[in-house]
Design a protein around this motif. Structure first.
Motif, short mmCIF file in Angstrom:
data_model
loop_
_atom_site.label_atom_id
_atom_site.label_comp_id
_atom_site.label_asym_id
_atom_site.label_seq_id
_atom_site.Cartn_x
_atom_site.Cartn_y
_atom_site.Cartn_z
N TYR A 83 0.86 -1.19 0.00
CA TYR A 83 0.00 0.00 0.00
C TYR A 83 0.89 1.23 0.00
N LEU A 84 0.47 2.25 -0.76
CA LEU A 84 1.24 3.48 -0.85
C LEU A 84 0.30 4.66 -1.00
N ASP A 85 0.43 5.65 -0.12
CA ASP A 85 -0.38 6.86 -0.19
C ASP A 85 0.53 8.04 0.11
N ALA A 86 1.01 8.69 -0.95
CA ALA A 86 1.93 9.82 -0.78
C ALA A 86 1.26 11.00 -0.10
N VAL A 87 -0.06 11.16 -0.30
CA VAL A 87 -0.78 12.27 0.32
C VAL A 87 -0.77 12.13 1.84
N LYS A 88 -0.97 10.90 2.32
CA LYS A 88 -0.94 10.64 3.76
C LYS A 88 0.47 10.33 4.26
N SER A 89 1.43 10.34 3.33
CA SER A 89 2.83 10.01 3.67
C SER A 89 2.92 8.64 4.33
N VAL A 105 2.79 0.64 3.39
CA VAL A 105 2.69 -0.65 4.06
C VAL A 105 3.47 -1.65 3.20
N TRP A 106 4.37 -2.40 3.81
CA TRP A 106 5.17 -3.36 3.07
C TRP A 106 5.48 -4.58 3.96
N PHE A 107 6.02 -5.62 3.35
CA PHE A 107 6.38 -6.79 4.14
C PHE A 107 7.78 -7.26 3.77
N THR A 108 8.41 -7.97 4.71
CA THR A 108 9.74 -8.54 4.48
C THR A 108 9.68 -10.03 4.82
N PRO A 109 10.29 -10.87 4.01
CA PRO A 109 10.28 -12.31 4.28
C PRO A 109 11.19 -12.68 5.44
N THR A 110 11.12 -13.92 5.85
CA THR A 110 11.98 -14.42 6.90
C THR A 110 13.44 -14.15 6.57
N LYS A 111 14.16 -13.60 7.52
CA LYS A 111 15.58 -13.34 7.31
C LYS A 111 16.30 -13.25 8.65
N PRO A 140 10.62 -13.97 11.86
CA PRO A 140 9.51 -14.38 10.99
C PRO A 140 9.32 -13.34 9.90
N SER A 141 8.49 -13.64 8.93
CA SER A 141 8.11 -12.63 7.94
C SER A 141 7.40 -11.51 8.68
N LEU A 142 7.70 -10.27 8.30
CA LEU A 142 7.15 -9.12 9.01
C LEU A 142 6.35 -8.21 8.09
N LEU A 143 5.35 -7.58 8.65
CA LEU A 143 4.57 -6.58 7.93
C LEU A 143 4.76 -5.24 8.62
N TRP A 144 5.08 -4.22 7.83
CA TRP A 144 5.41 -2.88 8.34
C TRP A 144 4.38 -1.87 7.85
N SER A 145 4.01 -0.94 8.71
CA SER A 145 3.12 0.15 8.35
C SER A 145 3.69 1.42 8.97
N ALA A 146 3.91 2.45 8.13
CA ALA A 146 4.57 3.64 8.66
C ALA A 146 4.19 4.90 7.91
N ASP A 147 4.22 6.02 8.63
CA ASP A 147 4.21 7.33 8.01
C ASP A 147 5.52 8.00 8.41
N THR A 159 11.28 3.07 3.29
CA THR A 159 11.15 1.74 3.90
C THR A 159 12.47 1.28 4.52
N THR A 160 13.57 1.55 3.84
CA THR A 160 14.87 1.16 4.38
C THR A 160 15.19 1.90 5.66
N ALA A 161 14.88 3.19 5.70
CA ALA A 161 15.16 4.00 6.89
C ALA A 161 14.41 3.46 8.10
N TRP A 162 13.12 3.14 7.92
CA TRP A 162 12.34 2.64 9.05
C TRP A 162 12.86 1.29 9.55
N GLU A 163 13.23 0.41 8.66
CA GLU A 163 13.76 -0.89 9.08
C GLU A 163 15.07 -0.71 9.85
N GLU A 164 15.91 0.21 9.37
CA GLU A 164 17.17 0.48 10.06
C GLU A 164 16.95 1.11 11.43
N TYR A 165 16.01 2.05 11.51
CA TYR A 165 15.69 2.64 12.82
C TYR A 165 15.25 1.56 13.80
#
Length: 238
Positions: free
Chosen positions: A85-91, A94-100, A120-127, A181-187
């Motif tokens: 999911y992507l909404d630039a207006v709402k900044s 939503v994305w997911f990452t497989p098991t790693k 486990p596989s993870l689902l991320w949601s962020a603004d 997405t990379t920034a949030w995972e690193e944070y």
């Protein structure tokens, strides 16, 4: 009939105009002059004067804001299948990452040795200011019917919201989708896991023992310890 236009759209009225003058002399083509006009209620140009430094500053700020709106969350390449999911207006994304396997950091009071462990596989949601994380049973791209599970980490509420503590979150206003997405995972993974949120336990069993074992043995994450989340995936896509 009643005119209800103003109830469903924003109206914009011209308030000022800029006219750019440039020298016609071949030897002086770089000489440019900008004149600023106010526009009265009849649409007439009035109060002509050279563009002031203050007015130029307001123009620069407006252009910068517009540029940020146009570039934030813009993909650098073809959008990957991991983006749900992507909404630039709402900044928001939503994305997911497989098991790693990831490096995990823990505060001393937890008594867990820092190290790598399978997740486990993870689902991320962020603004730009908030992050939520959930777990998934499968590595496949989730559908709307997919069941979310509580993220098996410290510092995460039952709602999925992540307590970032004193982490200084600085998501650039011009960040691309990939940078976002990379920034949030690193944070998330570069901050220290420190505590459970009140009486809430995100897994079936002891959370400290789970990560001690996974780090020391290198075993795959045991999906059977995951608890179903009270949050439906569909609610994150809003």
């Amino acid at each position: 009939m009643n005119d209800i236009t103003e109830q469903f759209t924003s109206l914009y009225h011209p308030t000022s105009a800029l006219i750019v003058y440039q020298s016609v002399a071949k030897y002086d083509s770089a000489n440019t002059y900008i004149e600023h006009f106010d526009i009265d209620r009849n649409g007439t140009l009035v109060n002509a004067h050279p563009l002031t430094i203050r007015e130029a500053g307001r123009l620069s700020k407006a252009l910068k804001i517009q540029q940020e709106k146009e570039t934030f969350l813009t993909p650098k390449d073809i959008i990957g299948k991991h983006i749900l999911y992507l909404d630039a207006v709402k900044s928001k994304a939503v994305w997911f990452t497989p098991t790693k396997k990831r490096q995990l950091l823990f505060t001393e009071k937890l008594g867990i040795q820092q190290g790598e462990a399978f997740l486990p596989s993870l689902l991320w949601s962020a603004d730009r200011n908030h992050l939520s994380v959930f777990a998934l049973i499968s590595n496949r791209r989730p559908t709307l019917k997919a069941t979310l599970y509580n993220a098996p980490f410290f510092n995460v509420y039952e709602s999925g919201n992540v307590c970032m503590g004193t982490v200084d979150i600085r998501i650039q206003k011009t960040a691309s989708l990939e940078e976002f997405t990379t920034a949030w995972e690193e944070y998330f993974f570069n901050s220290y896991f420190s505590h459970l949120m009140g009486d809430y336990n995100p897994i079936k069993g002891n959370c400290v023992s789970l990560w001690e074992e996974l780090i020391s043995t290198g075993k795959a994450f045991p999906k059977e310890v995951l608890k179903k989340s009270i949050i439906p995936l569909k609610s994150l896509l809003q």
